[in-house]
Design an enzyme around this catalytic site. Structure first.
Site, PDB file in Angstrom:
ATOM      1  N   HIS A 294      -0.391   2.450  12.244  1.00  0.00           N
ATOM      2  CA  HIS A 294      -1.411   3.505  12.306  1.00  0.00           C
ATOM      3  C   HIS A 294      -1.840   3.773  13.749  1.00  0.00           C
ATOM      4  O   HIS A 294      -1.887   2.858  14.571  1.00  0.00           O
ATOM      5  CB  HIS A 294      -2.670   3.120  11.510  1.00  0.00           C
ATOM      6  CG  HIS A 294      -2.478   3.106  10.034  1.00  0.00           C
ATOM      7  ND1 HIS A 294      -2.612   4.238   9.258  1.00  0.00           N
ATOM      8  CD2 HIS A 294      -2.135   2.109   9.183  1.00  0.00           C
ATOM      9  CE1 HIS A 294      -2.386   3.934   7.989  1.00  0.00           C
ATOM     10  NE2 HIS A 294      -2.088   2.643   7.906  1.00  0.00           N
TER      11      HIS A 294
ATOM     12  N   HIS B 173       0.824  -1.215   0.000  1.00  0.00           N
ATOM     13  CA  HIS B 173       0.000   0.000   0.000  1.00  0.00           C
ATOM     14  C   HIS B 173       0.857   1.265   0.000  1.00  0.00           C
ATOM     15  O   HIS B 173       1.882   1.352   0.665  1.00  0.00           O
ATOM     16  CB  HIS B 173      -0.954   0.008   1.201  1.00  0.00           C
ATOM     17  CG  HIS B 173      -2.119  -0.920   1.021  1.00  0.00           C
ATOM     18  ND1 HIS B 173      -2.871  -1.385   2.070  1.00  0.00           N
ATOM     19  CD2 HIS B 173      -2.667  -1.457  -0.106  1.00  0.00           C
ATOM     20  CE1 HIS B 173      -3.838  -2.182   1.608  1.00  0.00           C
ATOM     21  NE2 HIS B 173      -3.722  -2.235   0.292  1.00  0.00           N
TER      22      HIS B 173
HETATM   23 FE    FE Z   1      -1.803   1.528   6.027  1.00  0.00          FE
HETATM   24 ZN    ZN Z   2      -2.367  -1.052   4.277  1.00  0.00          ZN
END
Ligand code: FE
Ligand code: ZN
Length: 258
Positions: free
Chosen positions: A170, A57
């Site tokens: 995150h 990603h």
């Molecule tokens: Fe991510």
């Molecule tokens: Zn991701």
């Protein structure tokens, strides 16, 4: 002990920077953006010596190009040609020594099919850089893999030493814990964690890393074999005899719309 610090990026990403106490050569994990990394390197007089990538990603890979433009450094990551700039593809079970830090690679498909995690026991302080697989209080969305794959991946992480620090990519903790409370409103350890996390966020402090033993007590995605979590899944229309994989699938789908 390793020196590990977060470099905030975008809205809620953490790019983890790590090095041994005696070295100014640092590694970064999942640099989705080069600018905040360059700013920390310049401010602290550190040299970038290598990059570790967990999955394809863009919020984890977007900084590779700029960071390697004027540096001949190794970029470790999944063996996925879709990720530009990987110089050292690694796979499940590989052990690699990067900048005097030993890592074991653990394949963790689910969020994506190429996802890997980097586990180290440097200085008897186990730590794992697990990208978007295991979050504090949650797990990654199933974009490419199945609930079965995510369950297998999380089970492998759950089997690591209880004092393993969980460095995810995150700051999703508060939202994750709100969901966890909906699943297990009576979980005391979870209620206490919510209070601790609220204090941290009020002071703008990261809630990452967490400790695996804490996650095992509170993270519903590591608890799909627990009666309270099975019951919550049953209340969402699941089978009361659902397997841990089915329970994980039900609560993951619930979380997607929570
Ligand atoms: Fe991510
Ligand atoms: Zn991701």
């Amino acid at each position: 002990m390793l020196i590990i610090s977060p470099i905030p990026a975008f809205k809620d990403n953490y790019i983890w920077m790590l090095h041994t106490p005696t070295s100014k050569d640092v590694l970064v994990v999942d640099p989705g953006d080069a600018a905040p990394v360059e700013a920390v390197l310049a401010a602290d007089g550190l040299n970038l010596a290598g990059i570790l990538i967990t999955h394809h990603h863009y919020d984890h890979t977007g900084g590779i190009g700029e960071l390697t433009r004027n540096r001949a450094i190794a970029v470790y990551g999944p063996d996925n040609p879709a990720i530009p700039g990987i110089t050292h593809p690694v796979k499940d079970g590989d052990t690699v020594d990067i900048n005097d830090i030993g890592f074991t690679i653990i394949a963790t498909p689910g969020h994506t099919l190429d996802h890997i995690a980097y586990y180290t026991e440097f200085g008897d302080n186990p730590a794992i850089f697990c990208g978007d697989t295991l979050f504090v209080g949650g797990c990654g969305r199933l974009f490419e893999g199945t609930a079965q794959q995510m369950h297998a991946s999380l089970s492998r992480l759950a089997a690591l030493p209880g004092n393993t620090r969980i460095y995810c990519a995150h700051e999703y903790t508060q939202a994750n814990l709100q969901f966890a409370l909906a699943v297990e409103p009576d979980n005391r350890a979870l209620q206490q964690q919510v209070q601790a996390v609220t204090r941290l966020r009020t002071n703008n402090q990261p809630t990452v890393p967490s400790i695996l033993s804490q996650e095992l007590a509170t993270n519903p995605f590591l608890r799909s074999d627990q009666p309270a979590v099975i019951k919550a899944a049953g209340d969402r229309g699941g089978d009361v005899n659902a397997s841990p994989v089915q329970v994980l699938e039900i609560i993951r789908a619930w979380k997607d719309h929570f």
